[in-house]
Design a protein around this motif. Structure first.
Motif, PDB file in Angstrom:
ATOM      1  N   ASP A 170     -31.551  72.229  42.075  1.00 56.67           N
ATOM      2  CA  ASP A 170     -31.204  73.348  41.186  1.00 56.67           C
ATOM      3  C   ASP A 170     -31.893  73.265  39.826  1.00 56.67           C
ATOM      4  OD1 ASP A 170     -29.492  74.405  43.141  1.00 56.67           O
ATOM      5  OD2 ASP A 170     -27.769  73.241  42.384  1.00 56.67           O
ATOM      6  N   GLY A 171     -33.026  72.607  39.743  1.00 56.59           N
ATOM      7  CA  GLY A 171     -33.773  72.517  38.498  1.00 56.59           C
ATOM      8  C   GLY A 171     -33.120  71.686  37.414  1.00 56.59           C
ATOM      9  N   LYS A 172     -31.951  71.059  37.707  1.00 56.48           N
ATOM     10  CA  LYS A 172     -31.217  70.312  36.683  1.00 56.48           C
ATOM     11  C   LYS A 172     -31.006  68.847  37.031  1.00 56.48           C
ATOM     12  CE  LYS A 172     -27.831  73.212  36.948  1.00 56.48           C
ATOM     13  NZ  LYS A 172     -26.544  73.873  36.830  1.00 56.48           N
ATOM     14  N   ILE A 173     -30.867  68.560  38.311  1.00 55.55           N
ATOM     15  CA  ILE A 173     -30.534  67.209  38.750  1.00 55.55           C
ATOM     16  C   ILE A 173     -31.746  66.609  39.453  1.00 55.55           C
ATOM     17  CG2 ILE A 173     -29.018  65.823  40.234  1.00 55.55           C
ATOM     18  CD1 ILE A 173     -27.495  67.165  37.968  1.00 55.55           C
ATOM     19  N   LEU A 174     -32.101  65.397  39.084  1.00 48.48           N
ATOM     20  CA  LEU A 174     -33.153  64.654  39.781  1.00 48.48           C
ATOM     21  C   LEU A 174     -32.470  63.590  40.625  1.00 48.48           C
ATOM     22  CD1 LEU A 174     -36.073  63.896  40.394  1.00 48.48           C
ATOM     23  CD2 LEU A 174     -36.032  62.458  38.338  1.00 48.48           C
ATOM     24  N   LYS A 175     -32.597  63.719  41.919  1.00 48.45           N
ATOM     25  CA  LYS A 175     -31.980  62.773  42.846  1.00 48.45           C
ATOM     26  C   LYS A 175     -32.994  61.694  43.197  1.00 48.45           C
ATOM     27  CE  LYS A 175     -29.462  62.654  47.200  1.00 48.45           C
ATOM     28  NZ  LYS A 175     -28.989  63.451  48.340  1.00 48.45           N
ATOM     29  N   VAL A 176     -32.651  60.464  42.838  1.00 42.76           N
ATOM     30  CA  VAL A 176     -33.500  59.300  43.141  1.00 42.76           C
ATOM     31  C   VAL A 176     -32.660  58.236  43.849  1.00 42.76           C
ATOM     32  CG1 VAL A 176     -35.263  59.674  41.356  1.00 42.76           C
ATOM     33  CG2 VAL A 176     -33.142  58.481  40.765  1.00 42.76           C
TER      34      VAL A 176
END
Length: 190
Positions: A16-22
């Motif tokens: 959603d352009g807000k959360i970076l999942k790593v």
């Protein structure tokens, strides 16, 4: 740090352009050897700085904090999100707003572990609005400890938390600073 930027691009996912999942290498499944490589870069960046403790917040910061503590040869202390029965002594506390979870919570650290004269390096996986680090700084100040800097894996530069901390005099060393992320991809700061 190109090593981390490349790993984010290959294994990270923008939601959603807000959360970076790593989650597959940094904060759910942990690539320990990779974190040890990151820790060596922070050792280089904080060379000559006296550090007596690493301080982070549970839970995602613990893995990074462990690698840093091992690299610097100092203890790791982590702020607990809830005061539990095994932390029944006097504590320092701070209220922190979590960008990821959208809630505020209290963190506590036993007064036994942050002492006057400590030189503390803060550590975390992400820096967004800076509220978590501000809470840790408050705890260090209450304990009479000196904050000597912050070791951050990924900074969301577009949220300005890192810039505000730097303006206040904190040496923030983020290994990857993201200036923009959306459905088109990720743009890192040069």
């Amino acid at each position: 740090m190109k090593l981390l930027e490349d790993r984010i691009l290959s294994d990270g996912e923008v939601i959603d352009g807000k959360i970076l999942k790593v989650s597959n290498f940094l904060n759910h499944q942990i690539d320990v050897a990779f974190l040890d490589q990151l820790a060596q870069e922070w050792v280089r960046r904080f060379s000559g700085v006296k550090i007596t403790k690493i301080l982070t917040i549970e839970s995602s910061g613990i893995a990074i904090g462990t690698s840093l503590a091992r690299a610097f040869g100092v203890p790791l202390v982590f702020a607990k999100k809830h005061q539990t029965s095994n932390v029944n002594e006097d504590v320092y506390s701070a209220e922190i707003f979590s960008f990821t979870h959208g809630i505020s919570y209290h963190v506590v650290v036993s007064k036994k572990y942050i002492l006057p004269g400590d030189s503390v390096l803060l550590a975390d996986d992400f820096l967004a609005n800076g509220k978590a680090l501000q809470g840790l700084i408050k705890i260090c100040n209450e304990g009479g400890a000196q904050v000597v800097g912050a070791a951050i894996a990924i900074e969301k530069g577009f949220q300005n938390g890192g810039d505000e901390l730097r303006k206040s005099g904190v040496k923030v060393e983020s290994l990857a600073i993201i200036d923009k992320m959306d459905s088109d991809g990720i743009k890192f700061r040069d």
